[in-house]
Write a protein that holds these residues in place. Structure first.
Motif, PDB file in Angstrom:
ATOM      1  N   GLY A 166      11.903  13.025 -14.625  1.00  0.00           N
ATOM      2  CA  GLY A 166      12.744  12.010 -15.233  1.00  0.00           C
ATOM      3  C   GLY A 166      13.279  12.425 -16.586  1.00  0.00           C
ATOM      4  N   THR A 167      12.428  13.054 -17.389  1.00  0.00           N
ATOM      5  CA  THR A 167      12.843  13.480 -18.727  1.00  0.00           C
ATOM      6  C   THR A 167      13.956  14.516 -18.656  1.00  0.00           C
ATOM      7  OG1 THR A 167      10.640  13.026 -19.634  1.00  0.00           O
ATOM      8  CG2 THR A 167      12.052  14.524 -20.883  1.00  0.00           C
ATOM      9  N   VAL A 168      13.779  15.511 -17.793  1.00  0.00           N
ATOM     10  CA  VAL A 168      14.775  16.571 -17.661  1.00  0.00           C
ATOM     11  C   VAL A 168      16.061  16.024 -17.062  1.00  0.00           C
ATOM     12  CG1 VAL A 168      15.317  18.768 -16.546  1.00  0.00           C
ATOM     13  CG2 VAL A 168      13.033  18.373 -17.491  1.00  0.00           C
ATOM     14  N   PRO A 188       9.807   4.227 -11.186  1.00  0.00           N
ATOM     15  CA  PRO A 188       8.729   3.255 -11.035  1.00  0.00           C
ATOM     16  C   PRO A 188       7.934   3.176 -12.338  1.00  0.00           C
ATOM     17  CG  PRO A 188       8.820   4.681  -9.128  1.00  0.00           C
ATOM     18  CD  PRO A 188       9.759   5.269 -10.144  1.00  0.00           C
ATOM     19  N   HIS A 189       7.471   2.001 -12.677  1.00  0.00           N
ATOM     20  CA  HIS A 189       6.822   1.807 -13.977  1.00  0.00           C
ATOM     21  C   HIS A 189       5.565   2.669 -14.108  1.00  0.00           C
ATOM     22  CE1 HIS A 189       6.242  -0.278 -17.739  1.00  0.00           C
ATOM     23  NE2 HIS A 189       4.966  -0.343 -17.452  1.00  0.00           N
ATOM     24  N   ARG A 190       5.463   3.347 -15.243  1.00  0.00           N
ATOM     25  CA  ARG A 190       4.282   4.143 -15.583  1.00  0.00           C
ATOM     26  C   ARG A 190       4.200   4.225 -17.098  1.00  0.00           C
ATOM     27  NH1 ARG A 190       5.475   9.634 -12.642  1.00  0.00           N
ATOM     28  NH2 ARG A 190       6.698   8.359 -11.250  1.00  0.00           N
ATOM     29  N   GLU A 236      19.155  -3.814 -16.527  1.00  0.00           N
ATOM     30  CA  GLU A 236      18.761  -5.221 -16.495  1.00  0.00           C
ATOM     31  C   GLU A 236      18.472  -5.721 -15.088  1.00  0.00           C
ATOM     32  OE1 GLU A 236      23.320  -5.273 -17.209  1.00  0.00           O
ATOM     33  OE2 GLU A 236      21.628  -3.915 -17.487  1.00  0.00           O
ATOM     34  N   ASP A 237      18.873  -4.954 -14.082  1.00  0.00           N
ATOM     35  CA  ASP A 237      18.646  -5.366 -12.701  1.00  0.00           C
ATOM     36  C   ASP A 237      17.351  -4.808 -12.108  1.00  0.00           C
ATOM     37  OD1 ASP A 237      21.152  -6.857 -12.071  1.00  0.00           O
ATOM     38  OD2 ASP A 237      22.057  -4.959 -12.649  1.00  0.00           O
ATOM     39  N   HIS A 238      16.574  -4.103 -12.917  1.00  0.00           N
ATOM     40  CA  HIS A 238      15.377  -3.449 -12.378  1.00  0.00           C
ATOM     41  C   HIS A 238      14.211  -3.621 -13.359  1.00  0.00           C
ATOM     42  CE1 HIS A 238      18.292  -1.754  -9.620  1.00  0.00           C
ATOM     43  NE2 HIS A 238      18.978  -1.333 -10.662  1.00  0.00           N
ATOM     44  N   ALA A 239      13.824  -4.872 -13.542  1.00  0.00           N
ATOM     45  CA  ALA A 239      12.805  -5.210 -14.539  1.00  0.00           C
ATOM     46  C   ALA A 239      11.446  -4.589 -14.220  1.00  0.00           C
ATOM     47  CB  ALA A 239      12.673  -6.724 -14.647  1.00  0.00           C
ATOM     48  N   SER A 240      11.189  -4.298 -12.964  1.00  0.00           N
ATOM     49  CA  SER A 240       9.880  -3.751 -12.594  1.00  0.00           C
ATOM     50  C   SER A 240       9.786  -2.249 -12.842  1.00  0.00           C
ATOM     51  CB  SER A 240       9.589  -4.026 -11.118  1.00  0.00           C
ATOM     52  OG  SER A 240      10.537  -3.359 -10.287  1.00  0.00           O
ATOM     53  N   GLY A 241      10.909  -1.596 -13.163  1.00  0.00           N
ATOM     54  CA  GLY A 241      10.911  -0.155 -13.383  1.00  0.00           C
ATOM     55  C   GLY A 241      10.891   0.208 -14.856  1.00  0.00           C
ATOM     56  N   MET A 242      10.843   1.495 -15.113  1.00  0.00           N
ATOM     57  CA  MET A 242      10.866   2.013 -16.477  1.00  0.00           C
ATOM     58  C   MET A 242      12.195   2.731 -16.681  1.00  0.00           C
ATOM     59  SD  MET A 242       8.305   4.705 -18.276  1.00  0.00           S
ATOM     60  CE  MET A 242       8.940   6.000 -17.235  1.00  0.00           C
ATOM     61  N   ALA A 243      13.000   2.225 -17.607  1.00  0.00           N
ATOM     62  CA  ALA A 243      14.370   2.707 -17.774  1.00  0.00           C
ATOM     63  C   ALA A 243      14.498   3.648 -18.964  1.00  0.00           C
ATOM     64  CB  ALA A 243      15.325   1.532 -17.938  1.00  0.00           C
ATOM     65  N   THR A 244      15.228   4.734 -18.751  1.00  0.00           N
ATOM     66  CA  THR A 244      15.618   5.651 -19.825  1.00  0.00           C
ATOM     67  C   THR A 244      17.133   5.544 -19.980  1.00  0.00           C
ATOM     68  OG1 THR A 244      13.820   7.189 -19.300  1.00  0.00           O
ATOM     69  CG2 THR A 244      15.655   8.038 -20.622  1.00  0.00           C
ATOM     70  N   ILE A 247       0.846  -1.201   0.000  1.00  0.00           N
ATOM     71  CA  ILE A 247       0.000   0.000   0.000  1.00  0.00           C
ATOM     72  C   ILE A 247       0.877   1.245   0.000  1.00  0.00           C
ATOM     73  CG2 ILE A 247      -1.723   1.309   1.296  1.00  0.00           C
ATOM     74  CD1 ILE A 247      -2.831  -1.212   0.006  1.00  0.00           C
ATOM     75  N   MET A 248       1.949   1.237   0.795  1.00  0.00           N
ATOM     76  CA  MET A 248       2.850   2.398   0.846  1.00  0.00           C
ATOM     77  C   MET A 248       3.483   2.649  -0.524  1.00  0.00           C
ATOM     78  SD  MET A 248       2.380   3.202   3.905  1.00  0.00           S
ATOM     79  CE  MET A 248       1.467   2.205   5.080  1.00  0.00           C
ATOM     80  N   ARG A 249       3.908   1.573  -1.175  1.00  0.00           N
ATOM     81  CA  ARG A 249       4.527   1.725  -2.496  1.00  0.00           C
ATOM     82  C   ARG A 249       3.568   2.407  -3.466  1.00  0.00           C
ATOM     83  NH1 ARG A 249       4.744  -0.493  -7.409  1.00  0.00           N
ATOM     84  NH2 ARG A 249       3.077  -1.977  -6.942  1.00  0.00           N
ATOM     85  N   ARG A 250       2.335   1.946  -3.489  1.00  0.00           N
ATOM     86  CA  ARG A 250       1.346   2.527  -4.405  1.00  0.00           C
ATOM     87  C   ARG A 250       0.966   3.949  -3.986  1.00  0.00           C
ATOM     88  NH1 ARG A 250      -1.270  -1.289  -7.732  1.00  0.00           N
ATOM     89  NH2 ARG A 250      -0.489  -3.409  -7.406  1.00  0.00           N
ATOM     90  N   ALA A 251       0.922   4.189  -2.678  1.00  0.00           N
ATOM     91  CA  ALA A 251       0.581   5.529  -2.195  1.00  0.00           C
ATOM     92  C   ALA A 251       1.641   6.538  -2.619  1.00  0.00           C
ATOM     93  CB  ALA A 251       0.446   5.516  -0.670  1.00  0.00           C
ATOM     94  N   ARG A 252       2.907   6.145  -2.563  1.00  0.00           N
ATOM     95  CA  ARG A 252       3.981   7.056  -2.980  1.00  0.00           C
ATOM     96  C   ARG A 252       3.860   7.403  -4.464  1.00  0.00           C
ATOM     97  NH1 ARG A 252       7.676   6.853   1.362  1.00  0.00           N
ATOM     98  NH2 ARG A 252       7.618   4.872   2.473  1.00  0.00           N
ATOM     99  N   LEU A 253       3.513   6.424  -5.280  1.00  0.00           N
ATOM    100  CA  LEU A 253       3.335   6.687  -6.710  1.00  0.00           C
ATOM    101  C   LEU A 253       2.196   7.674  -6.944  1.00  0.00           C
ATOM    102  CD1 LEU A 253       3.730   3.096  -8.225  1.00  0.00           C
ATOM    103  CD2 LEU A 253       5.381   4.973  -8.294  1.00  0.00           C
ATOM    104  N   ILE A 254       1.097   7.490  -6.231  1.00  0.00           N
ATOM    105  CA  ILE A 254      -0.054   8.395  -6.374  1.00  0.00           C
ATOM    106  C   ILE A 254       0.324   9.809  -5.952  1.00  0.00           C
ATOM    107  CG2 ILE A 254      -2.362   8.929  -5.481  1.00  0.00           C
ATOM    108  CD1 ILE A 254      -2.789   5.860  -5.258  1.00  0.00           C
ATOM    109  N   LEU A 255       1.033   9.934  -4.841  1.00  0.00           N
ATOM    110  CA  LEU A 255       1.431  11.257  -4.359  1.00  0.00           C
ATOM    111  C   LEU A 255       2.384  11.940  -5.329  1.00  0.00           C
ATOM    112  CD1 LEU A 255       1.891  10.482  -0.556  1.00  0.00           C
ATOM    113  CD2 LEU A 255       0.022  11.763  -1.633  1.00  0.00           C
ATOM    114  N   ARG A 256       3.300  11.166  -5.935  1.00  0.00           N
ATOM    115  CA  ARG A 256       4.201  11.745  -6.932  1.00  0.00           C
ATOM    116  C   ARG A 256       3.425  12.245  -8.145  1.00  0.00           C
ATOM    117  NH1 ARG A 256       7.848   6.781  -7.214  1.00  0.00           N
ATOM    118  NH2 ARG A 256       8.525   6.728  -5.072  1.00  0.00           N
ATOM    119  N   ASP A 257       2.483  11.425  -8.614  1.00  0.00           N
ATOM    120  CA  ASP A 257       1.699  11.819  -9.788  1.00  0.00           C
ATOM    121  C   ASP A 257       0.837  13.051  -9.485  1.00  0.00           C
ATOM    122  OD1 ASP A 257       2.738   9.813 -11.332  1.00  0.00           O
ATOM    123  OD2 ASP A 257       1.071   8.422 -11.028  1.00  0.00           O
ATOM    124  N   MET A 258       0.323  13.140  -8.272  1.00  0.00           N
ATOM    125  CA  MET A 258      -0.467  14.309  -7.902  1.00  0.00           C
ATOM    126  C   MET A 258       0.398  15.563  -7.872  1.00  0.00           C
ATOM    127  SD  MET A 258      -3.651  13.788  -7.623  1.00  0.00           S
ATOM    128  CE  MET A 258      -4.020  15.368  -6.858  1.00  0.00           C
TER     129      MET A 258
END
Length: 302
Positions: free
Chosen positions: A285-287, A276-278, A151-159, A67-78
């Protein structure tokens, strides 16, 4: 009203970060009974216990960690949404950036200087950690972004940021130190290879190179830093395998070792900015990825 609310998400994340309800209440500027009531309301709404509570404090349950992991993602997106709506740069507040210790001291100084100059409302918190710890930090939400091997972070989104070749550091009296030209991997056959500990991706790459030519990783010494394994190479203990940005910024300043680029296709590592994957990279992240890529390109041209 949609529950839990954004404010309630801020409450539970703050408690998770601090670990004590009283201290979290003080930081949030609410009373401890009010915060406890809000936590109980969130747990009732979600139907799960978020924290183990005892005299030592409050620690997330297994369900609570997710729940904390998902809550942090929501707060970042907000936060990004509010910045976009107001026309204000997303580079404000706190950005917790994890980075490999074999990269951070060499790549980050000029980038951090630029961020502090251009985005004065940004508070950048940098954590140097091993590959494994970076992955845990990204998964749990403890870190907002990481600079690591993708390659060590398959659950994330890599640039992708850059590709760096690996170099051999040899003692000055080593027969192979007579030349500065790229060295064939076969020339290192049956040699002792020095690298960082197994919690780092670099060690796995080096183990593969060593195995390819009958070499072996030192079982007597596992370096905790690139400077340390370079020093051991200078003492004749073995051949230190170093990433390119380090050799361009640090190792070439000294005369304790002779550096030769390893001439083989597998002697490199890719470095990426991982979020985190999105569906798409965040504005931060882009900048940040562009700043990091530009700085890496300058260093690698040296």
């Amino acid at each position: 009203m949609i529950r839990p609310t954004i404010r309630q998400l801020e409450y539970i994340v703050t408690v998770a970060d601090i670990g004590r309800i009283g201290a979290a209440a003080a930081k949030l500027n609410v009373s401890q009974p009010s915060l406890s009531a809000q936590l109980a309301e969130v747990e009732a709404d979600l139907g799960v216990a978020l924290f183990h509570r005892d005299r030592r404090g409050a620690t997330p349950t297994n369900e609570g960690r997710e729940i904390m992991r998902r809550a942090r993602l929501i707060l970042r997106d907000m936060a990004d949404l509010r910045a976009a709506a107001s026309g204000v740069s997303a580079f404000q507040g706190r950005l917790r950036l994890g980075v490999l210790p074999s990269i951070s001291p060499y790549l980050l100084p000029n980038v951090v200087k630029r961020l502090h100059s251009d985005y004065q409302d940004l508070r950048l918190v940098v954590r140097e950690e091993s590959t494994r710890d970076l992955d845990e930090g990204l998964r749990s939400g403890r870190l907002d972004m990481i600079i690591s091997t993708p390659e060590d972070h398959a659950s994330g989104m890599a640039t992708h940021l850059f590709k760096e070749h690996l170099w051999a550091a040899l003692a000055q009296d080593d027969p192979l130190a007579r030349s500065n030209k790229p060295i064939e991997l076969s020339k290192l056959a049956n040699r002792t290879f020095l690298t960082l500990g197994p919690q780092h991706r670099l060690s796995h790459i080096v183990a593969g190179l060593a195995g390819q030519v009958g070499g072996y990783l030192s079982d007597e010494y596992e370096g905790t830093s690139l400077d340390a394994i370079r020093a051991m190479a200078a003492a004749g203990v073995g051949v230190a395998i170093l990433p390119e940005i380090y050799t361009k910024t640090e190792a070439q300043r000294g005369t304790d070792v002779r550096l030769r680029r390893i001439k083989v296709d597998r002697a490199f590592r890719n470095i990426a900015l991982v979020e985190p994957h999105r569906s798409a990279a965040s504005q931060k992240g882009t900048v940040l990825a562009q700043l990091l890529s530009d700085e890496a390109a300058k260093l690698l041209k040296q």
